[in-house]
Scaffold this motif. Structure first.
Motif, PDB file in Angstrom:
ATOM      1  N   TYR A 113       0.790  -1.316   0.140  1.00 14.12           N
ATOM      2  CA  TYR A 113      -0.135  -0.135   0.231  1.00 14.12           C
ATOM      3  C   TYR A 113       0.919   1.434   0.123  1.00 14.12           C
ATOM      4  O   TYR A 113       2.040   1.365   0.432  1.00 14.12           O
ATOM      5  CB  TYR A 113      -0.931   0.053   1.128  1.00 14.12           C
ATOM      6  CG  TYR A 113      -0.342  -0.157   2.470  1.00 14.12           C
ATOM      7  CD1 TYR A 113       0.048   1.073   3.514  1.00 14.12           C
ATOM      8  CD2 TYR A 113      -0.279  -1.383   3.000  1.00 14.12           C
ATOM      9  CE1 TYR A 113       0.275   0.904   4.575  1.00 14.12           C
ATOM     10  CE2 TYR A 113       0.697  -1.628   4.273  1.00 14.12           C
ATOM     11  CZ  TYR A 113       0.541  -0.460   5.152  1.00 14.12           C
ATOM     12  OH  TYR A 113       1.359  -0.769   6.417  1.00 14.12           O
ATOM     13  N   GLU A 139       4.168   5.198   8.243  1.00 11.12           N
ATOM     14  CA  GLU A 139       4.279   4.300   9.272  1.00 11.12           C
ATOM     15  C   GLU A 139       5.331   3.788   9.552  1.00 11.12           C
ATOM     16  O   GLU A 139       6.463   3.735   8.729  1.00 11.12           O
ATOM     17  CB  GLU A 139       3.413   3.084   8.896  1.00 11.12           C
ATOM     18  CG  GLU A 139       1.785   3.351   8.763  1.00 11.12           C
ATOM     19  CD  GLU A 139       1.031   1.977   8.400  1.00 11.12           C
ATOM     20  OE1 GLU A 139       1.459   1.075   8.378  1.00 11.12           O
ATOM     21  OE2 GLU A 139      -0.224   2.328   8.211  1.00 11.12           O
ATOM     22  N   HIS A 192       3.231  -4.489  11.408  1.00 10.81           N
ATOM     23  CA  HIS A 192       2.083  -5.477  11.752  1.00 10.81           C
ATOM     24  C   HIS A 192       1.109  -5.523  10.334  1.00 10.81           C
ATOM     25  O   HIS A 192       0.511  -6.711  10.030  1.00 10.81           O
ATOM     26  CB  HIS A 192       1.400  -5.014  12.837  1.00 10.81           C
ATOM     27  CG  HIS A 192       0.972  -4.010  13.401  1.00 10.81           C
ATOM     28  ND1 HIS A 192       1.870  -2.968  13.365  1.00 10.81           N
ATOM     29  CD2 HIS A 192      -0.285  -3.305  13.399  1.00 10.81           C
ATOM     30  CE1 HIS A 192       1.034  -1.652  13.692  1.00 10.81           C
ATOM     31  NE2 HIS A 192      -0.257  -2.082  13.413  1.00 10.81           N
ATOM     32  N   HIS A 193       0.663  -4.380   9.939  1.00  9.58           N
ATOM     33  CA  HIS A 193      -0.150  -4.600   8.987  1.00  9.58           C
ATOM     34  C   HIS A 193       0.180  -5.292   7.456  1.00  9.58           C
ATOM     35  O   HIS A 193      -0.691  -6.126   6.893  1.00  9.58           O
ATOM     36  CB  HIS A 193      -0.518  -3.011   8.357  1.00  9.58           C
ATOM     37  CG  HIS A 193      -1.324  -2.080   9.461  1.00  9.58           C
ATOM     38  ND1 HIS A 193      -2.139  -2.546  10.231  1.00  9.58           N
ATOM     39  CD2 HIS A 193      -0.763  -0.770   9.748  1.00  9.58           C
ATOM     40  CE1 HIS A 193      -2.583  -1.580  11.043  1.00  9.58           C
ATOM     41  NE2 HIS A 193      -1.830  -0.538  10.873  1.00  9.58           N
ATOM     42  N   ILE A 194       1.290  -4.930   7.270  1.00 11.27           N
ATOM     43  CA  ILE A 194       1.796  -5.789   5.809  1.00 11.27           C
ATOM     44  C   ILE A 194       2.116  -7.345   6.326  1.00 11.27           C
ATOM     45  O   ILE A 194       1.730  -8.024   5.543  1.00 11.27           O
ATOM     46  CB  ILE A 194       2.890  -5.079   5.545  1.00 11.27           C
ATOM     47  CG1 ILE A 194       3.559  -5.963   3.973  1.00 11.27           C
ATOM     48  CG2 ILE A 194       4.266  -5.345   6.325  1.00 11.27           C
ATOM     49  CD1 ILE A 194       2.280  -5.069   2.869  1.00 11.27           C
ATOM     50  N   LYS A 207       0.229  -8.856   8.403  1.00  7.46           N
ATOM     51  CA  LYS A 207      -1.439  -9.621   8.544  1.00  7.46           C
ATOM     52  C   LYS A 207      -1.519  -9.769   7.000  1.00  7.46           C
ATOM     53  O   LYS A 207      -2.312 -10.875   6.548  1.00  7.46           O
ATOM     54  CB  LYS A 207      -2.177  -8.695   9.230  1.00  7.46           C
ATOM     55  CG  LYS A 207      -2.139  -8.750  10.784  1.00  7.46           C
ATOM     56  CD  LYS A 207      -3.058  -7.916  11.347  1.00  7.46           C
ATOM     57  CE  LYS A 207      -2.848  -8.000  12.967  1.00  7.46           C
ATOM     58  NZ  LYS A 207      -3.948  -7.127  13.578  1.00  7.46           N
ATOM     59  N   MET A 208      -1.361  -8.853   6.027  1.00 13.56           N
ATOM     60  CA  MET A 208      -1.777  -8.739   4.707  1.00 13.56           C
ATOM     61  C   MET A 208      -1.144  -9.822   4.139  1.00 13.56           C
ATOM     62  O   MET A 208      -1.704 -10.585   3.113  1.00 13.56           O
ATOM     63  CB  MET A 208      -1.536  -7.434   3.883  1.00 13.56           C
ATOM     64  CG  MET A 208      -2.036  -6.338   4.359  1.00 13.56           C
ATOM     65  SD  MET A 208      -1.503  -4.623   3.785  1.00 13.56           S
ATOM     66  CE  MET A 208      -2.327  -4.941   2.028  1.00 13.56           C
ATOM     67  N   ALA A 262       5.599  -9.538  12.845  1.00 15.34           N
ATOM     68  CA  ALA A 262       4.839  -8.369  13.133  1.00 15.34           C
ATOM     69  C   ALA A 262       5.180  -7.605  14.286  1.00 15.34           C
ATOM     70  O   ALA A 262       4.768  -6.491  14.476  1.00 15.34           O
ATOM     71  CB  ALA A 262       3.514  -9.219  13.429  1.00 15.34           C
ATOM     72  N   SER A 301      -6.418  -9.738   1.547  1.00 16.31           N
ATOM     73  CA  SER A 301      -4.991  -9.098   2.132  1.00 16.31           C
ATOM     74  C   SER A 301      -5.677  -7.456   2.690  1.00 16.31           C
ATOM     75  O   SER A 301      -5.207  -7.128   3.557  1.00 16.31           O
ATOM     76  CB  SER A 301      -4.114  -8.847   1.171  1.00 16.31           C
ATOM     77  OG  SER A 301      -3.274 -10.014   1.085  1.00 16.31           O
ATOM     78  N   ALA A 317      -6.757  -6.472   6.338  1.00 14.39           N
ATOM     79  CA  ALA A 317      -5.665  -5.930   7.257  1.00 14.39           C
ATOM     80  C   ALA A 317      -5.269  -4.597   7.418  1.00 14.39           C
ATOM     81  O   ALA A 317      -4.447  -4.226   8.206  1.00 14.39           O
ATOM     82  CB  ALA A 317      -4.538  -6.945   7.183  1.00 14.39           C
ATOM     83  N   LEU A 318      -5.663  -3.778   6.308  1.00 10.87           N
ATOM     84  CA  LEU A 318      -5.358  -2.289   6.217  1.00 10.87           C
ATOM     85  C   LEU A 318      -6.063  -1.621   7.235  1.00 10.87           C
ATOM     86  O   LEU A 318      -7.071  -1.870   7.661  1.00 10.87           O
ATOM     87  CB  LEU A 318      -5.842  -1.758   4.959  1.00 10.87           C
ATOM     88  CG  LEU A 318      -4.823  -2.103   3.545  1.00 10.87           C
ATOM     89  CD1 LEU A 318      -5.649  -1.869   2.339  1.00 10.87           C
ATOM     90  CD2 LEU A 318      -3.439  -1.550   3.802  1.00 10.87           C
ATOM     91  N   PRO A 319      -5.370  -0.506   8.076  1.00 16.69           N
ATOM     92  CA  PRO A 319      -6.102   0.261   8.939  1.00 16.69           C
ATOM     93  C   PRO A 319      -7.283   0.958   8.186  1.00 16.69           C
ATOM     94  O   PRO A 319      -6.988   1.439   7.195  1.00 16.69           O
ATOM     95  CB  PRO A 319      -4.865   1.293   9.236  1.00 16.69           C
ATOM     96  CG  PRO A 319      -3.967   1.103   8.214  1.00 16.69           C
ATOM     97  CD  PRO A 319      -4.015   0.054   7.577  1.00 16.69           C
TER      98      PRO A 319
END
Length: 630
Positions: free
Chosen positions: A7, A15, A19-21, A23-24, A55, A187, A190-192
């Motif tokens: 993203y 950022e 942790h977001h990537i 989870k993606m 993460a 995927s 998992a984005l905020p």
């Protein structure tokens, strides 16, 4: 074959968290279980950093572009093939899902120009082709299946590209201040600040055709158009076309040379797609296309070394086991056959929908799920026959396109189905382009209106009519191009998602660049013609097949990959699922009418083919909505 996601904040957001990537990547780990990698980029400072797939890890700097990759190792199994891949000057970062079959043709030339390589992967060659030639020239040079993302620090530009025919997925999420991309839409969850929301703008099209071409039923999410790439720079997102199918079919092949040229093209394509550092086999249905792919693959290996995977059914009306056995015996194949039962079908239905990410529109998708699941016991790469029917006029509708539309049984049966909507039916049927487009529809106006009373045929057709009107060539050539652009992409996503659910790479030799060019240069009269007083489709390919396996093998009635839907829906397990989960869900959601559906299910033994299709579509839709929208 792998999976990637990422993203890019186009506003002031940055950022440091990982942790977001992570989870993606985790949610699509099945696409690449062998390795994972993460890169964070600060596009303003022109810096980047790599960190472990963890993460709890943190970037040292604030980053606004995050790339993540899951690897299924096929070429170069060593850590040298790790992605994201970074150029020697550390100015370009690449992630790529797929295989480039002609990549090694360029390696010596690049080395002469001073490029050095640390791996034997095709991805590294693509990276150096970009460094040498830039995006526009590089992307046109590639022959293969791919989705890729490149960030160039010097140009401050993110490139996102998808192969010519859409063999590999590349989903794009466009929001205010952010663009995200992924091999699988799940995927994005998992984005905020993201939630899947329905977009039913194209619901009429979906009801008739089971899909919306290169689009989705989610807000702000589309599949990158095949043959295009996006540039993201200074907050602006622009689309560029690198492949136009209208350039095909301009050099007609002479009749006396056509069979030899087509056979050589297929033989060459299969050979080129057998490059692999892991075990490779074929997806064998027993039909003409997969049998020919298996033939050339078997000839390229030592005798008896090719393994094939097949799905059969207890009901002989749906099983091509007899023909699978003929091919296996003729080629001395290691043939693995697996029978599919109704219990299995509904046992994995929701898993398959989760992987597919859209309503499971083709019933035989479960067959490919089972085939891929079983294939993993034997191979990691499978070759299939997808794409032949579209490029070489293999469907019966190509025959009908040459017949008088009013003097055939299908006209009268279609009119009877649509008596209550005769005006709309005759309106499209009297228009040659719209009639051809409706040949690829699965539903009828009648069933569509039973499910959605405000259904409008014009809404369903408008985008497809525009696509068809922009195509060049004679009627048959335009029809083949149309099928490649609108019918095939959905079948390719079915192959990709079901095979990657089990970490299997699926390759499609009929969609090699040169193979498609050759196919579209073959004139109509060699593809749709008389054979022993019977109109036949895909004649030239069947003639090649007849030389290998006999006339009765090549010229039998086309079966496809059928599923005994009526028997499956009559089973107790389905009836319970319908009554306890699906019907209440449809009723509560209130997107579609449930009364007609319930009646069809109750009287499943007398339901028409259209009604069975409609039941299937609604089952897929509701189970998808429960997973992704509720």
């Amino acid at each position: 074959m792998c999976g990637f996601t990422g993203y890019h904040y186009l506003d002031s957001r940055t950022e440091t968290g990982n942790h977001h990537i992570c989870k993606m990547l985790a949610v699509q780990k099945h696409r690449g279980p062998d390795d994972s990698g993460v890169v964070g980029i600060n596009t303003k400072n022109k810096t980047f950093e790599t960190i472990n797939f963890d993460a709890d890890a943190q970037f040292q700097n604030e980053n606004n572009l995050i790339l993540g990759f899951n690897r299924l190792s096929i070429l170069d199994l060593s850590p040298m093939g790790h992605q994201p891949m970074i150029s020697p000057d550390e100015k370009v970062i690449l992630i790529m899902n797929g295989e480039i079959y002609n990549a090694f043709d360029f390696k010596a030339e690049l080395e002469q120009k001073g490029h050095t390589f640390k791996s034997t992967s095709d991805t590294e060659i693509v990276l150096h082709l970009y460094l040498e030639y830039g995006m526009e020239k590089m992307i046109r040079m590639l022959n293969g299946m791919f989705a890729l993302a490149i960030y160039d620090l010097n140009l401050d530009t993110l490139f996102l590209a998808r192969d010519r025919f859409g063999i590999k997925p590349l989903y794009i999420l466009k929001e205010q201040g952010r663009i995200a991309f992924a091999s699988e839409m799940k995927s994005f969850k998992a984005l905020p600040d993201f939630k899947f929301e329905a977009d039913f703008t194209n619901l009429d099209e979906f009801l008739l055709f089971r899909n919306v071409v290169n689009n989705t039923l989610f807000k702000n999410i589309s599949n990158c158009i095949p043959g295009t790439y996006l540039t993201v720079k200074n907050g602006s997102i622009d689309t560029h076309v690198f492949y136009d199918i209208n350039h095909e079919g301009q050099q007609t092949i002479a009749k006396k040379e056509a069979k030899g040229i087509l056979e050589n093209a297929l033989k060459k394509s299969v050979a080129s797609q057998m490059i692999s550092d892991v075990k490779l086999g074929c997806q064998l249905s027993g039909g003409v296309d997969s049998s020919l792919v298996s033939y050339y693959a078997a000839k390229a290996l030592d005798h008896g070394n090719l393994e094939t995977i097949s799905i059969t059914f207890k009901d002989p009306r749906f099983s091509e086991e007899k023909y699978i056995d003929i091919v296996a015996k003729e080629l001395s194949l290691q043939s693995h056959k697996y029978q599919m039962e109704a219990d299995y079908y509904f046992e994995v239905l929701e898993k398959a929908i989760w992987h597919f990410e859209q309503p499971l529109n083709h019933p035989n998708t479960i067959g490919i799920y089972l085939l891929s699941q079983q294939a993993k016991k034997h191979v990691t790469v499978l070759l299939s026959g997808e794409g032949a029917d579209e490029s070489l006029a293999g469907y019966s509708r190509f025959i009908r396109a040459k017949q008088n539309p009013y003097f055939r049984k299908t006209f009268w049966s279609a009119l009877r189905k649509n008596l209550k909507n005769a005006g709309e039916f005759l309106s499209y049927y009297s228009n040659a382009n719209e009639r051809m487009i409706m040949e690829t529809a699965f539903g009828s106006i009648a069933t569509a209106k039973a499910l959605k009373p405000d259904f409008k045929l014009n809404n369903a057709l408008k985008d497809r009519v525009n696509t068809f009107q922009n195509l060049k060539g004679d009627t048959n050539l335009k029809q083949r191009k149309y099928e490649l652009l609108t019918y095939l992409p959905d079948l390719l996503m079915r192959q990709d998602k079901m095979s990657m659910a089990h970490s299997i790479e699926n390759r499609v030799p009929f969609l090699d660049n040169e193979m498609v060019t050759t196919s579209l240069n073959i004139p109509d009269e060699l593809l749709v013609a008389k054979h022993i007083d019977t109109d036949e489709a895909k004649v030239l390919l069947k003639d090649i097949c007849a030389e290998k396996f006999g006339e009765s093998f090549a010229y039998r009635e086309k079966m496809g990959f059928g599923i005994p839907l009526r028997a499956f829906m009559a089973s107790e397990i389905f009836q319970q699922k319908w009554n306890n989960q699906i019907q209440p869900g449809i009723q509560k959601r209130a997107v579609f009418e449930v009364d007609a559906l319930s009646n069809w299910v109750k009287n499943i033994s007398t339901a028409t083919a259209d009604q069975l299709d409609a039941i299937w579509l609604m089952v897929g839709f509701e189970l998808w909505a429960q997973q992704y929208l509720d």
